[in-house]
Design a protein around this motif. Sequence first.
Motif, PDB file in Angstrom:
ATOM      1  N   SER A   1      46.882  41.086  42.626  1.00 20.38           N
ATOM      2  CA  SER A   1      46.231  42.136  41.838  1.00 20.38           C
ATOM      3  C   SER A   1      45.970  43.324  42.756  1.00 20.38           C
TER       4      SER A   1
ATOM      5  N   MET B   1      49.781  31.962  33.081  1.00 20.07           N
ATOM      6  CA  MET B   1      48.535  32.355  33.740  1.00 20.07           C
ATOM      7  C   MET B   1      48.827  33.053  35.074  1.00 20.07           C
ATOM      8  N   ILE B   2      49.875  32.597  35.770  1.00 21.78           N
ATOM      9  CA  ILE B   2      50.232  33.229  37.048  1.00 21.78           C
ATOM     10  C   ILE B   2      50.673  34.671  36.822  1.00 21.78           C
TER      11      ILE B   2
ATOM     12  N   GLU C   1      47.692  37.007  36.599  1.00 23.79           N
ATOM     13  CA  GLU C   1      46.863  37.213  37.801  1.00 23.79           C
ATOM     14  C   GLU C   1      46.850  38.658  38.305  1.00 23.79           C
TER      15      GLU C   1
ATOM     16  N   ASP D   1      44.009  40.480  37.366  1.00 20.14           N
ATOM     17  CA  ASP D   1      42.749  39.809  37.715  1.00 20.14           C
ATOM     18  C   ASP D   1      42.222  38.951  36.567  1.00 20.14           C
TER      19      ASP D   1
ATOM     20  N   ASP E   1      41.997  35.181  34.786  1.00 22.90           N
ATOM     21  CA  ASP E   1      42.163  33.744  34.966  1.00 22.90           C
ATOM     22  C   ASP E   1      41.372  33.048  33.858  1.00 22.90           C
ATOM     23  N   THR E   2      41.308  31.715  33.904  1.00 26.59           N
ATOM     24  CA  THR E   2      40.681  30.989  32.789  1.00 26.59           C
ATOM     25  C   THR E   2      39.221  31.399  32.592  1.00 26.59           C
ATOM     26  N   SER E   3      38.601  31.935  33.646  1.00 22.05           N
ATOM     27  CA  SER E   3      37.187  32.304  33.496  1.00 22.05           C
ATOM     28  C   SER E   3      37.019  33.694  32.882  1.00 22.05           C
TER      29      SER E   3
END
Lengths: 157, 249
Positions: free
Chosen positions: A142, B122-123, B126, B129, B131-133
Motif C-alpha cells: 500500500s 484479499m491480497i 491490500e 490498506d 483487510d478482514t478488519s
Amino acid sequence: MQDMKMEDIHGEFREYVLTYYDGSSRKVLVTDVESPYPEGRLIVSRTDPEGIITHVNQSFIDMSGYSREELIGAPHYILRHPDMPPVAFKDLWDTLARGEKWQGIVKNLRRDGGFYWVKATVISNIRNGKVVGYTSVRRKPSRQRVAECERLYPTLF
Amino acid sequence: MTTHVFTVSPDFTPDHLSGWFIFNTWLQKTLDAHFHLQLYDDFHSQRAATLADKIDLIYANPFDAPMLVREKGFKPLARFASVTDEAIIAVNAESPYLKVEDLKPGVKLATTEDPDVHMMGMIMLEPADLDTSTVEIIECDSYVLVAKQLIKQTADAGIFLVEAFEDLSSVIRRQLRILVRSQIQVVHHSLMIGPHIMEYREKLLDALLTMQDSEKGRGVLEALGCPKWEYVDDEEMEFMIDLMDTLML
Ligand SMILES: Cc1cc2nc3c(=O)[nH]c(=O)nc-3n(C[C@H](O)[C@H](O)[C@H](O)COP(=O)(O)O)c2cc1C
C-alpha cells in the motif's frame, strides 16, 4: 559481483559503493525512476541456504531488468538498494534463523538504476526436516506503508 | 472389498457434478477397487472428514494442500493441464471505483467460501490498506450471487474466480467492471492420494496420464472439463505449498 555500468542506466544517477555480508563490494548506480508494481502479479524467487538465487519467475525478471541467466547463481543482494537500512536484512536473516516467516516492505534496485517497492514475505523451505532454501513472494504494497518506510528507513542507518 | 472414499473440493462447477461421478466409475474400473464419491456441502465439513482420516483420494483446493501433505501424509498425483486458479476483483460498472486504491475502509465486499480465491482476492485488496478488519464481508453461496450483490449495489466490490466471472451471462457482465485480475499462474487444484491407499499411486498415475489416449478416457475428461491430466511431482507440490504459506501471512 560486477559493478553496475553507466551504459545500462536510464536517467541521471548517483554512485554508491555497497559492501555485502560476504565481504565483497560493488559500485551501484541509482536513479530516482520508480517502476510501478505490476497489477495482479506475484514476484517470486527462491534461494539456497546461503541466499544464492536458484529460481525466479517471469515477473521477477521483468521487474529487476536482469535476464534469468544473470540471476540464477547470483547472490540475492544483487537487488539491494542503498536506501535500504542493513538492519532490515539483519532482521530478515535473524527471523529465518529462528524458523519464522519474515515480512517487510523492501525497496529494490533494478539493473537500469531505477527502483520498485514490494511487500515481501520470506519463508524457509523445509524438506525432511532440513532447511534446503528460502522462498520470497512479493506483492503490491500500500502507498501508505511505502510512505511510512520512506520516512523511517533513513533514520535506521 | 473395502470401500475407499473419494471426495472433490466443494468449489467444483455444478456443470461438472456428473463428470465427477463418471470419473469415480472410471476410477473403480481402472483400479479394480471400490470407491465411494462423497461430496461435502462446504470446506469446513470436508476438512473435518480429512482430519478424521475418512478421506482416501481428494481433488483438493490448493488452500487445503498444506494440511493434506504436511499433516495427513497425502501425495500429489496430477492436475488439470494448464488450468490455474486466478481471482478477479470487480465492481458495479457505474460505481465510482476505477482502481483498487479507490476502495476505502468500510467497503462491503461480496465473496464466496472458496478459500484460495478469497485469499488471492484479499491480497489484491491490500494495496488499498484493506483487510478482514477493515471490510464488511458478505459471504455468498455462488459467484452469480456475488455478481447480484454488485448489481443491486448491496456490495461495493466482489471477489470472483476468473472462470466463474467469464461464465456469467453477458447481460450480467456488462453491468460489472474488473478492477484487477490475478496472474499468479502456480496455484492450482490437484488430485491427491492418501497414505492408506498409497499402493495405488503408480497405477492410478499411469492411467490418469494416458486417459486422453482412449475414447472412453476422452469422454471422462470432457465430462470433467479437463483438457488432460498433468503430473504433479512432490517438489512442485512443496513449492506451491511454500508459496501458499507466504500468502497466508
Ligand atoms: C529468499 C530471499 C529473498 C531475498 N530477496 C531480497 C530482495 O528482493 N532484495 C534485497 O535487497 N535483498 C533480498 N534478500 C536479502 C539478501 O540476501 C541480502 O541479505 C540483502 O540484500 C542485504 O545484503 P547483505 O546481506 O550482503 O548485507 C533476500 C533473501 C532471501 C533469503
